[in-house]
Design an enzyme around this catalytic site. Structure first.
Site, PDB file in Angstrom:
ATOM      1  N   CYS A 183       0.622  -1.284  -0.072  1.00  0.00           N
ATOM      2  CA  CYS A 183      -0.607   0.025  -0.257  1.00  0.00           C
ATOM      3  C   CYS A 183       1.081   1.034  -0.048  1.00  0.00           C
ATOM      4  O   CYS A 183       2.081   0.807   0.520  1.00  0.00           O
ATOM      5  CB  CYS A 183      -0.801   0.138   0.760  1.00  0.00           C
ATOM      6  SG  CYS A 183      -1.576  -1.425   1.046  1.00  0.00           S
ATOM      7  N   ARG A 221      -5.109   6.922   0.732  1.00  0.00           N
ATOM      8  CA  ARG A 221      -4.314   5.932   0.745  1.00  0.00           C
ATOM      9  C   ARG A 221      -4.300   5.031  -0.369  1.00  0.00           C
ATOM     10  O   ARG A 221      -5.864   5.050  -0.675  1.00  0.00           O
ATOM     11  CB  ARG A 221      -4.345   5.084   1.528  1.00  0.00           C
ATOM     12  CG  ARG A 221      -5.497   4.122   2.579  1.00  0.00           C
ATOM     13  CD  ARG A 221      -5.619   3.312   1.969  1.00  0.00           C
ATOM     14  NE  ARG A 221      -4.631   1.704   2.374  1.00  0.00           N
ATOM     15  CZ  ARG A 221      -4.599   1.231   3.182  1.00  0.00           C
ATOM     16  NH1 ARG A 221      -5.282   1.675   4.649  1.00  0.00           N
ATOM     17  NH2 ARG A 221      -3.811   0.779   3.676  1.00  0.00           N
TER      18      ARG A 221
END
Length: 325
Positions: free
Chosen positions: A2, A16
């Site tokens: 991520c 994110r």
């Protein structure tokens, strides 16, 4: 894997990319002030700050991947395999399981400084949500609407809280090593490079963009850390919400993972399932998905934040086209 950032052009945008090979049925979840958060080793939190983010709801409990609260504090958990360590319950500590960590912090902290104070008492404990839902190895980025951010890593030698001057986080290696690696790219520039090779050689600058020639382009976490930091710090800043949100998503999409490029098992590929961000100054939440790049907006202020019931919105991931004819 991520990527998470805090981007501060005028207001402050936190969020994110979630990169995995499978989707968990995640949804946009607004948890109001009077929802009763139950914790395994700590007292219930019956009153707390409202929050919005993306979560998997299991047994009426929001398992947040990332979220931001009404006071302008955001928090995201990112994959941190091999390094992450959870501990046994310890007397005198706030014993919190990692799946409880985001609501524990966002429920009672308004700023990074308040979060740092709370973290002095935290012990991340080895308690799974259920037999079928084991703990994920994570570390966390926490940021507020001043633009300040910290990285939290629970290693075998204890909990580490690092000031994060870059405002970015990916995955392994440990955060201090990511900062050290960034030194290798100090010569990157959006401008054409000067000739420091030799005064005896003339270079013709055969292409635009040569200042970023050595910018890494891989799917790996070190490459994404360098790339998202470079793109964030060189991104334009505007006066309007629309332009800044658009720029924010361009930054995240510059490190998104396309299907077919990161094989994690035979025939299985990690990809960017969603990208999201909250304007920490206003509490407005935005997201895109792998199949729907049109930005979806959720304003938690339009809901009853004094309720005791979550509001859940299905993810809008349908491929759509704007028809011109």
């Amino acid at each position: 894997m991520c990527t998470s950032i805090i981007f501060s052009p005028k207001d402050h945008y936190f969020g994110r990319n979630l990169d995995l090979e499978v989707s968990f049925g995640q949804q946009v979840v607004v948890t109001p002030r009077n929802y009763n958060f139950k914790f395994r080793k700590m007292p219930d939190m019956k009153k707390h700050f409202a929050m919005v983010g993306i979560a998997l709801v299991a047994d009426e409990y929001p398992l947040y991947f990332d979220a931001a609260n009404e006071k302008g504090l955001g928090m995201a958990g990112l994959n941190y395999p091999d390094n992450f360590h959870a501990f046994e319950v310890e007397d005198g500590k706030d014993n919190i399981s990692p799946f409880e960590f985001i609501p524990w912090v966002l429920g009672q902290c308004a700023t990074v400084d308040e979060a740092k104070k709370l973290l002095e008492k935290i012990n991340l404990v080895n308690i799974n949500f259920s037999e079928k839902m084991q703990l994920s190895p994570l570390h966390w980025l926490i940021a507020d609407k001043t633009g300040k951010s910290i990285t939290v890593e629970s290693d075998i030698d204890g909990l580490h809280v690092y000031d994060n001057p870059i405002g970015c986080l990916t995955n392994n290696p440990q955060f201090p090593k990511q900062l050290t690696n960034l030194d290798n790219y100090a010569n990157l520039s959006p401008a054409m490079p000067e000739n420091t090779f030799s005064k005896e050689i003339n270079f013709n600058g055969y292409s635009r963009g040569l200042g970023s020639h050595n910018l890494p382009g891989g799917m790996d976490s070190e490459s994404r850390f360098v790339r998202v930091a470079f793109n964030k710090f060189n991104a334009p800043k505007f006066d309007t919400e629309e332009e800044n949100v658009d720029t924010y998503f361009h930054i995240l999409h510059s490190v998104e993972q396309q299907k077919g490029l990161d094989e994690v098992a035979p025939g299985q590929f990690e990809y960017t399932i969603y990208s999201d961000g909250t304007n920490l100054d206003t509490g407005v939440f935005y997201y895109t998905t792998y199949t729907n790049k049109r930005i979806t907006k959720v304003d938690m202020n339009k809901l009853d934040l004094d309720s005791d019931q979550m509001t859940v919105y299905p993810i809008n991931d349908k491929i759509t086209f704007d028809e011109e004819n």
